[in-house]
Design a protein around this motif. Sequence first.
Motif, PDB file in Angstrom:
ATOM      1  N   ASP A 203       1.389  14.617  -8.585  1.00  0.00           N
ATOM      2  CA  ASP A 203       2.189  15.846  -8.612  1.00  0.00           C
ATOM      3  C   ASP A 203       2.863  16.031  -9.964  1.00  0.00           C
ATOM      4  O   ASP A 203       3.123  17.158 -10.387  1.00  0.00           O
ATOM      5  N   ALA A 204       3.198  14.906 -10.623  1.00  0.00           N
ATOM      6  CA  ALA A 204       3.915  15.001 -11.890  1.00  0.00           C
ATOM      7  C   ALA A 204       2.971  15.207 -13.065  1.00  0.00           C
ATOM      8  O   ALA A 204       3.410  15.569 -14.162  1.00  0.00           O
TER       9      ALA A 204
ATOM     10  N   VAL B 153       3.666   5.895  -5.491  1.00  0.00           N
ATOM     11  CA  VAL B 153       3.555   6.000  -6.955  1.00  0.00           C
ATOM     12  C   VAL B 153       2.398   6.930  -7.328  1.00  0.00           C
ATOM     13  O   VAL B 153       2.557   7.849  -8.138  1.00  0.00           O
ATOM     14  N   VAL B 154       1.244   6.719  -6.661  1.00  0.00           N
ATOM     15  CA  VAL B 154       0.063   7.516  -7.025  1.00  0.00           C
ATOM     16  C   VAL B 154       0.288   8.991  -6.721  1.00  0.00           C
ATOM     17  O   VAL B 154       0.104   9.864  -7.589  1.00  0.00           O
ATOM     18  N   SER B 155       0.754   9.306  -5.487  1.00  0.00           N
ATOM     19  CA  SER B 155       0.856  10.730  -5.130  1.00  0.00           C
ATOM     20  C   SER B 155       1.940  11.419  -5.951  1.00  0.00           C
ATOM     21  O   SER B 155       1.755  12.562  -6.392  1.00  0.00           O
TER      22      SER B 155
ATOM     23  N   ILE C 279       0.838  -1.208   0.000  1.00  0.00           N
ATOM     24  CA  ILE C 279       0.000   0.000   0.000  1.00  0.00           C
ATOM     25  C   ILE C 279       0.863   1.245   0.000  1.00  0.00           C
ATOM     26  O   ILE C 279       0.630   2.190  -0.767  1.00  0.00           O
ATOM     27  N   ILE C 280       1.909   1.253   0.833  1.00  0.00           N
ATOM     28  CA  ILE C 280       2.786   2.427   0.880  1.00  0.00           C
ATOM     29  C   ILE C 280       3.425   2.664  -0.485  1.00  0.00           C
ATOM     30  O   ILE C 280       3.431   3.788  -1.003  1.00  0.00           O
TER      31      ILE C 280
ATOM     32  N   GLY D  65       7.989  14.299 -12.085  1.00  0.00           N
ATOM     33  CA  GLY D  65       7.968  13.374 -13.217  1.00  0.00           C
ATOM     34  C   GLY D  65       9.270  12.587 -13.323  1.00  0.00           C
ATOM     35  O   GLY D  65       9.278  11.386 -13.615  1.00  0.00           O
ATOM     36  N   LEU D  66      10.394  13.273 -13.043  1.00  0.00           N
ATOM     37  CA  LEU D  66      11.688  12.598 -13.066  1.00  0.00           C
ATOM     38  C   LEU D  66      11.698  11.446 -12.052  1.00  0.00           C
ATOM     39  O   LEU D  66      12.194  10.346 -12.336  1.00  0.00           O
TER      40      LEU D  66
END
Lengths: 321, 326
Positions: free
Chosen positions: A50-51, A44-46, A38-39, A291-292
């Motif tokens: 942002d990206a 990955v999701v957050s 989950i972490i 994104g990087l």
Amino acid sequence: MTDIASTSDSLLSAGGSHARADRIFRLGALASGLVVLIILGLIVVSTSIDAWPAFSELGTDYFFGTTWSPSEGLFGILPLVFGTIVVSAIATVLAVPVSVGIALFVTEVSTKRVGSAVNLTVDLLAAVPSVVFGLWGFYQLVPVFQPVLNSIAGLVSGIPVLRSIFGQSSGVGFMTAGTVLALMITPIVTSVSREVFMTVPHNDRLGALALGATRWEMITGVVLPHSSAGLTGAVLLGLGRAMGETVAVALLIGASPHISANLFGRGEAMPSQIFRSLSEASGTFRASLFGLGVCLFFITVLINMVARRVVAVADRRLKGA
Amino acid sequence: MAQNLVGASETNQTGATNAGAETPDQPFGGLQPSRLIPGFGETPDTAVSPLADIPGLLVDEPAPDNPTVFEVGALNVFYGEFRAVRDVTMSVREREITSFIGPSGCGKSTVLRCFNRMNDLVAGARVEGKLEYFGVDLYSERVNPVEVRRRIGMVFQKPNPFPKSIFDNVAYGPKIAGTKKKSDLEDIVERSLRQAALWDEVKDRLNSSALGMSGGQQQRLCIARAMAVDPEVILMDEPCSALDPIATARIEDLMRQLKDDYTILIVTHNMQQAARVSDATAFFSTEESAAGDRRSGVLVEFDRTDKIFSVPSDERTENYITGRFG
């Protein structure tokens, strides 16, 4: 009669509480496993959220653009991807032979006492913080390295292809960062290789020696073939660490995002760019930096998957039909 | 040194003719030790010597006059300060099977590993006494242990094929010994696998992994691998202990065939096996060491196998082979 009854009673009750303990253990273990998953998923999701502005606004210019120049509003990540790959490749190429050599020395050649001294030294190397490597590299290694690199550049200046690969150096750059990075990943590659070599069955070594193999023939004929899968794992583990390494690379790579054949020249890597710019970035720039991070994550995942594949194939070949 | 060893191998060849003519295949010259060991003497009447019907040839104990391969005198093996085995004296004859029997911990494997200097690989191991191979002191400083192991091959307790193809397993030894040409290697591999009675089973899958074979096949592969370097002697350290009875029987048949060309020393836990296959037997036993805290090994008796199993001269041997001890 009563004996049998009480025995069966205790059997039943013990069975009951054991089953409960077992169930609790299973749930607990499952939960621990899920927490990690989950972490990871949340990261990955957050990060991707942002990206997202960078991905959606810039599209292919982001992923395939060859200029990274935030001041001009150009966010093509290829120069940074290039820098990351080149630096980690240099580090891996330099570190792997040395690490495998150390591991072979410890497992095949040295006495126990010398071997544990070497192990301790290598483990201490792993304990040196990344930023210390960076500072040492910047203040101690760069002044020594620059003339060496430039004299190599001078030697090959007449040879067409080598001339462009080994060009002039300002001290910092791909090669300097890669060399220090090699030092940093040596402990992990060494200790994994060591573990791998120790799994080679003693009987196989004896088998080779009993056929009149010298120690070297025994190593190339038995130890290395036995270890090919494990060594692949060790190499890719080192590569993965090198790709994610941030502070030391940021100090030594030269902060100049461009694609160039000159391995001695300056460049920039993905994590060091994030580290350098995040505090002052906003808007698309900030999103590009996130994104990087996402891209770096996927590159390392990709490498890991390839590694697993290679290891599985090598394993299957080893074990036979 | 090298010349000595080469000279030795010529002796080896001359010895062959003698051995073939005068070693009868009838075990124990008519003595039937089966009263001591059930199942003894049942197997090996497959190949009766053509000389068997010449009267007077197969007397009680045909004096073996095969040349001596190993002359061992007062050999002691130490691990550090601890003397693991003491006072081993025997002579091993060419083209015979010599077996080492005895209870666990009696040092029979330790002694076997002296013959090709495998004990060198154990830290702290030390050998004292005489161990001559065709007159050459194997523990002389001038002897190269790698060359010794090339001439004196070894098969281990647990089959240990390399994680390579069947072909590469057998070709490994010849390759490191310098054979480069593919066709030469192919010849060696076929010949060795035939000698190990494995060729017909694997000729169609030489390139598949050796680890996919059965245990018995793996052990025969290891024997083929040992023979591929053309050794003069083969040491076998309990080669059948990890195998089922059928595979064991095949290995024993194989040993009897190999005896025509090789000198074989075998350590075995299985007394019947020693009685079935070997010409000479060394019985080792354990004893309290001088300090009294650890058990060490000692050679109790070395003689022709029929003698050991019918009229042993030492009481400890008799107790062991009749099952009263061990």
